[in-house]
Design an enzyme around this catalytic site. Structure first.
Site, PDB file in Angstrom:
ATOM      1  N   GLY A  13      34.840  47.178  33.233  1.00 40.21           N
ATOM      2  CA  GLY A  13      35.612  47.361  32.009  1.00 40.21           C
ATOM      3  C   GLY A  13      37.024  46.847  32.177  1.00 40.21           C
ATOM      4  O   GLY A  13      37.288  45.956  32.989  1.00 40.21           O
ATOM      5  N   GLY A  60      42.746  42.128  38.039  1.00 40.72           N
ATOM      6  CA  GLY A  60      42.235  43.390  37.555  1.00 40.72           C
ATOM      7  C   GLY A  60      41.883  44.296  38.713  1.00 40.72           C
ATOM      8  O   GLY A  60      42.368  44.152  39.836  1.00 40.72           O
ATOM      9  N   THR A  99      32.332  41.678  35.081  1.00 41.07           N
ATOM     10  CA  THR A  99      32.346  42.025  36.490  1.00 41.07           C
ATOM     11  C   THR A  99      30.913  42.354  36.867  1.00 41.07           C
ATOM     12  O   THR A  99      30.168  42.876  36.047  1.00 41.07           O
ATOM     13  CB  THR A  99      33.198  43.292  36.737  1.00 41.07           C
ATOM     14  OG1 THR A  99      34.529  43.058  36.292  1.00 41.07           O
ATOM     15  CG2 THR A  99      33.222  43.675  38.203  1.00 41.07           C
TER      16      THR A  99
END
Length: 338
Positions: free
Chosen positions: A250, A228, A198
């Site tokens: 993460g 996500g 990301t």
């Protein structure tokens, strides 16, 4: 089996104990305010992204324009994990997610977007030209085309094609922590290292306006339709112009379950420095995950209205890019699990 159960029980108890310890006593001192303008972004990919953002911030421009332009640099690069050159889902299709927030509580998001080069720009159009916050899938693509974004070819980049064919040999899916450090594709079995990434960015401009952005292709070889935290306002990104801004990176599922970025901003509202707020949010992740916390990475970056920054990670290995001039620098974050 009995000894293994004892080990898991003791590990979980230890992590829970750490997570519930008084953080005020253990909190790291926050870095001094670096002033404004500034831009902070996740991982080493943020170095190039920050340079793109600084072209706007350094000229006295708007933070919102800067966070869009900054992450567009990463979207255009051929990496494993951001943009159309990224690794696909398990069906062999690249899907992109992004969100953006301005200094007036405006927000826009797209998810499961295909064949559009710059999802962050589509997210901004959602914010500015629709009554909605999020568009997904075919509807997001239809909107993008109506707004003048060209449809790119439905094909994988050469590197992604190679990685996907390698992954098909085993079809294993196992997220590995800190893969964002390199931004390159795995040298070993696909589906292991370098399978998610990301880039999230926060900016404070010379006029004191805060904005943030986040963009990703999600976890490589993910289930079709998986999302996500990156496109979810309050999870992957949150900006409150009266308080500050935060963003996450993460394992997205674990950021979503505790509304990570919103939590960081609310802790700042209660008086925590950005550093202490990031640290307390990470401690909550550790408490929730127990013994499994050592299998994941979650990290946060934050900035408040005064130009004070913070960053904290669950595990060693997270780095962030910081710019207060036209020369960005990479900083290794403090972390929770020693």
């Amino acid at each position: 089996m009995s000894s293994r159960r004892k080990f898991l029980h003791s590990s979980a108890a230890g992590l829970a104990g750490l997570a519930t310890a008084p953080l005020a006593a253990a909190a790291l001192p926050g870095p001094p305010a670096v002033g404004k303008p500034l831009v902070i972004s996740t991982w080493d990919a943020g170095l190039n992204a920050n340079r793109g953002a600084w072209k706007i911030l350094g000229a006295g421009g708007y933070a919102l324009d800067a966070v869009e332009a900054g992450v567009m640099v990463t979207e255009a690069e051929q990496s494993c994990c951001v943009g159309l050159g990224a690794n696909p889902d398990r069906e062999g299709i690249v899907t992109l997610d992004a969100c953006i927030m301005d200094d007036k509580y405006g927000c826009g998001s797209v998810a499961a977007l295909e064949r559009i080069k710059h999802p962050i720009s589509v997210a901004r159009r959602v914010m500015e030209r629709t009554p909605h916050v999020m568009l997904v899938g075919p509807g997001a693509q239809q909107f993008a085309v109506a707004q003048g974004f060209p449809l790119e070819a439905q094909k994988l980049s050469p590197d992604a094609e190679k990685a996907y064919r390698e992954w098909l040999k085993t079809s294993q899916y196992k997220p590995i922590i800190n893969v964002e450090n390199s931004g390159t594709r795995p040298t070993g079995p696909a589906g292991g290292a370098n399978n998610h990434d990301t880039i999230a960015m926060l900016a404070l401009d010379a006029q004191g306006r805060l904005s943030g952005s986040c963009t990703t292709s999600g976890m490589g070889f993910k289930m079709r339709g998986r999302l996500g935290d990156s496109p979810i306002i309050g999870a992957g990104l949150f900006v409150d112009p009266e308080v500050g801004a935060a963003a996450a990176t993460g394992q997205g599922e674990d950021v979503i379950r505790m509304a990570g970025s919103h939590t960081v901003v609310e802790l700042m509202r209660q008086g925590r420095s950005p550093q202490a707020a990031c640290q307390e949010a990470v401690a909550r992740v550790a408490k929730i995950k127990g013994a499994q916390a050592r299998d994941i990475q979650v990290a946060f970056i934050a900035v408040n209205r005064q130009g004070q920054i913070g960053a904290y990670a669950l595990q060693k290995g997270f780095s962030y890019s910081l710019s207060t001039t036209d020369t960005p620098r990479l900083v290794n974050s403090e972390y929770f699990l020693k």
